[in-house]
Design a protein around this motif. Structure first.
Motif, mmCIF file in Angstrom:
data_model
loop_
_atom_site.group_PDB
_atom_site.id
_atom_site.type_symbol
_atom_site.label_atom_id
_atom_site.label_comp_id
_atom_site.label_asym_id
_atom_site.label_seq_id
_atom_site.Cartn_x
_atom_site.Cartn_y
_atom_site.Cartn_z
ATOM 1 N N LEU A 90 0.820 -1.187 0.051
ATOM 2 C CA LEU A 90 -0.072 -0.044 0.027
ATOM 3 C C LEU A 90 0.976 1.173 0.084
ATOM 4 C CD1 LEU A 90 -2.501 -1.161 2.862
ATOM 5 C CD2 LEU A 90 -2.858 -1.336 0.303
ATOM 6 N N SER A 91 0.843 2.151 -1.053
ATOM 7 C CA SER A 91 1.629 3.300 -1.251
ATOM 8 C C SER A 91 0.801 4.558 -0.806
ATOM 9 C CB SER A 91 2.231 3.368 -2.709
ATOM 10 O OG SER A 91 3.122 4.282 -2.644
ATOM 11 N N HIS A 92 1.272 5.519 0.037
ATOM 12 C CA HIS A 92 0.666 6.557 0.357
ATOM 13 C C HIS A 92 1.322 7.891 -0.101
ATOM 14 C CE1 HIS A 92 -1.174 3.772 3.505
ATOM 15 N NE2 HIS A 92 -1.995 4.665 3.522
ATOM 16 N N ASN A 125 -2.015 2.134 -4.772
ATOM 17 C CA ASN A 125 -1.916 3.452 -4.353
ATOM 18 C C ASN A 125 -3.063 4.017 -3.522
ATOM 19 O OD1 ASN A 125 -1.404 6.220 -4.164
ATOM 20 N ND2 ASN A 125 0.383 5.922 -5.614
ATOM 21 N N VAL A 126 -2.775 4.093 -2.301
ATOM 22 C CA VAL A 126 -4.032 4.589 -1.539
ATOM 23 C C VAL A 126 -3.724 6.074 -0.743
ATOM 24 C CG1 VAL A 126 -4.542 2.370 -0.880
ATOM 25 C CG2 VAL A 126 -2.967 3.382 0.408
ATOM 26 N N GLY A 127 -2.927 6.871 -1.478
ATOM 27 C CA GLY A 127 -2.731 8.337 -0.934
ATOM 28 C C GLY A 127 -3.901 8.913 -0.922
ATOM 29 N N CYS A 128 -5.089 8.626 -1.491
ATOM 30 C CA CYS A 128 -6.498 9.280 -1.527
ATOM 31 C C CYS A 128 -7.073 9.048 -0.387
ATOM 32 C CB CYS A 128 -7.121 9.172 -2.763
ATOM 33 S SG CYS A 128 -7.542 7.263 -2.952
ATOM 34 N N LEU A 129 -6.867 7.843 0.346
ATOM 35 C CA LEU A 129 -7.611 7.545 1.615
ATOM 36 C C LEU A 129 -7.296 8.552 2.771
ATOM 37 C CD1 LEU A 129 -7.565 3.793 1.632
ATOM 38 C CD2 LEU A 129 -8.995 5.266 0.332
ATOM 39 N N LYS A 130 -8.065 9.035 3.446
ATOM 40 C CA LYS A 130 -7.981 9.860 4.666
ATOM 41 C C LYS A 130 -8.751 9.449 5.665
ATOM 42 C CE LYS A 130 -5.544 12.837 1.677
ATOM 43 N NZ LYS A 130 -4.281 12.986 1.913
#
Length: 350
Positions: A90-92, A125-130
Motif C-alpha cells: 500500500l503506497s501513500h 496506491n492509497v494516497g487518496c484515503l484519509k
C-alpha cells in the motif's frame, strides 16, 4: 507449513465456510484425509490442529473432530491468511515524489529476492484515503482476499495510520512499514524498515571533515519535517564528534522560491535535500559562483529530478531496502521468529 497441510487446511475451511458442513457435523478423520490427499498422518494432524487453535473445530478422541462454529467472510480471510503467500503493498506517496518512496530499484530488488518463494505481490496506491471509514473498507477487502502481509509505504500522507497503531493492529498483525522519515511510527507494533536520516547527517559531517571543513551551514526548509530534523541532528552530532566539539554548525532557513545564498567564508554548505541544493546552486550561478571552486555543497536523497545539477548527494540504498523488506516477508510467511518484531535502519550512500 508444507503444501499438503495447507491443501487439507483450506479444503476443510472451505467446506465449513461454504456450508458443506454445519455446526456439530463430524469431519473426516486424520486417516481419511491422509488417503484422500495421499500424504502422511502428521500433515492431517497439523491441518486439523490449526483449525482447532482458531476455535473452528473441536477434537475429542471418542467423538472425533466436529465443527464448532462457522466463520464469517472477514474471519475466513483471516484464517486463509494462515496459509496464504499473498503480500499487498500500500503506497501513500504523492505522485510527484513517489519515485523517492517506492521506485523500480526497490521493486526489482524485492522481486529478485522473492523470485523462488512463490509469493504473490499486489500493489495499491492509497494516497487518496484519509478517513477511518475509507481505511476500514480497504482493509476489510484485503483481509477477505486472504492477504497474509501488508507492506505500507509511508509517504507523509498517512498520518491517521501512523498516529493510530491500534487501528491497523486490530485488522492485521503482520504489517511492514517502509518509512523515509516523513512520520513517526510506533516501532513496537510493526516491522519497520527506515532510512536512517540521523546516520546520513553524521555521514555528511564525516565526509566534509575529511574534506577539511570543521564549520558547516545547514540550509533547511522553513517547513518542519521529521526527516529534516533527524538529518540536522545527525549533522550536528557528527560534527561535534569529528571536531571534538570545536566545529560549528549554523542553521539557516532557505526559501526555495527566493534568491538567497549563504555567504559564510570557510563553511561548507549542507542542504536538507536535493531540491534545496538545486535552488542554492541556481542562486550561486546567478552570482557567478562555481560549485567546487567557490563553495562546497552536499545534500541528500539522490533525487533523479535534479540529476542535471550533478549534486554531491547521499542516496538511499534502494537495493538494500528492497532486500530487507523481502527478508522480513520471508521470515513472516515461513513462520520464522514469529515472536519478534524487526526494526531495520538503512544508511544512504554517497
Amino acid at each position: 507449513m508444507n503444501q499438503k497441510t495447507a491443501d487439507m487446511y483450506k479444503y476443510i475451511l472451505d467446506g465449513i465456510t461454504l456450508s458443506d458442513y454445519q455446526v456439530g457435523d463430524k469431519l473426516p478423520t486424520e486417516l481419511e484425509l491422509c488417503r484422500q490427499f495421499n500424504t502422511g498422518r502428521m500433515n492431517a494432524h497439523f491441518a486439523l490442529k490449526m483449525l482447532e487453535k482458531n476455535n473452528i473445530v473441536r477434537r475429542n478422541k471418542r467423538s472425533g473432530t466436529v465443527v464448532h462454529r462457522v466463520p464469517d467472510n472477514f474471519e475466513y480471510g483471516r484464517l486463509l491468511a494462515n496459509i496464504s503467500r499473498r503480500v499487498c503493498i500500500l503506497s501513500h506517496s504523492p505522485v510527484h515524489i513517489q519515485h523517492l518512496h517506492w521506485n523500480a530499484a526497490i521493486e526489482e530488488s524485492l522481486k529478485s529476492e522473492l523470485a523462488d518463494e512463490d509469493i504473490e505481490i499486489i500493489y495499491r496506491n492509497v494516497g487518496c484515503l484519509k478517513t477511518e471509514e475509507e481505511y476500514s473498507q480497504l482493509l476489510n477487502e484485503l483481509i477477505a482476499e486472504g492477504i497474509n502481509i501488508l507492506v505500507i509505504v509511508s509517504g507523509g500522507m498517512d498520518e491517521y495510520l501512523s498516529s493510530h497503531p491500534d487501528f491497523l493492529f486490530k485488522f492485521h498483525d503482520q504489517v511492514v512499514i517502509f518509512e523515509r522519515g516523513s512520520l513517526r511510527w510506533d516501532e513496537e507494533a510493526y516491522h519497520m524498515v527506515r532510512i536512517n536520516n540521523f546516520a546520513d547527517g553524521v555521514q555528511a559531517a564525516e565526509y566534509l571533515f575529511g574534506q577539511g571543513f570543521a564549520n558547516l551551514v545547514f540550509c533547511q526548509s522553513s517547513k518542519s519535517g521529521y526527516w529534516q530534523d533527524e538529518r540536522r541532528r545527525g549533522l550536528i552530532q557528527g560534527n561535534r564528534r569529528c571536531t571534538s566539539g570545536k566545529g560549528l554548525v549554523t542553521i539557516l532557513e532557505f526559501d526555495d522560491t527566493g534568491d538567497s545564498f549563504p555567504k559564510i567564508k570557510g563553511f561548507a554548505i549542507v542542504a536538507a535535500n536535493d531540491k534545496i541544493a538545486a535552488r542554492l546552486l541556481e542562486s550561486a550561478q546567478r552570482r557567478n559562483l562555481v560549485m567546487g571552486e567557490d563553495f562546497t555543497l552536499v545534500s541528500f536523497d539522490g533525487d533523479p529530478v535534479f540529476a542535471d545539477y550533478h549534486l554531491t548527494s547521499f542516496r538511499p540504498d534502494y537495493q538494500e531496502i528492497g532486500l530487507q523488506i523481502a527478508n522480513i516477508i520471508k521470515h513472516i510467511i515461513d513462520g520464522k521468529h514469529s515472536n519478534m518484531r524487526f526494526c531495520l535502519r538503512v544508511q544512504s550512500k554517497l
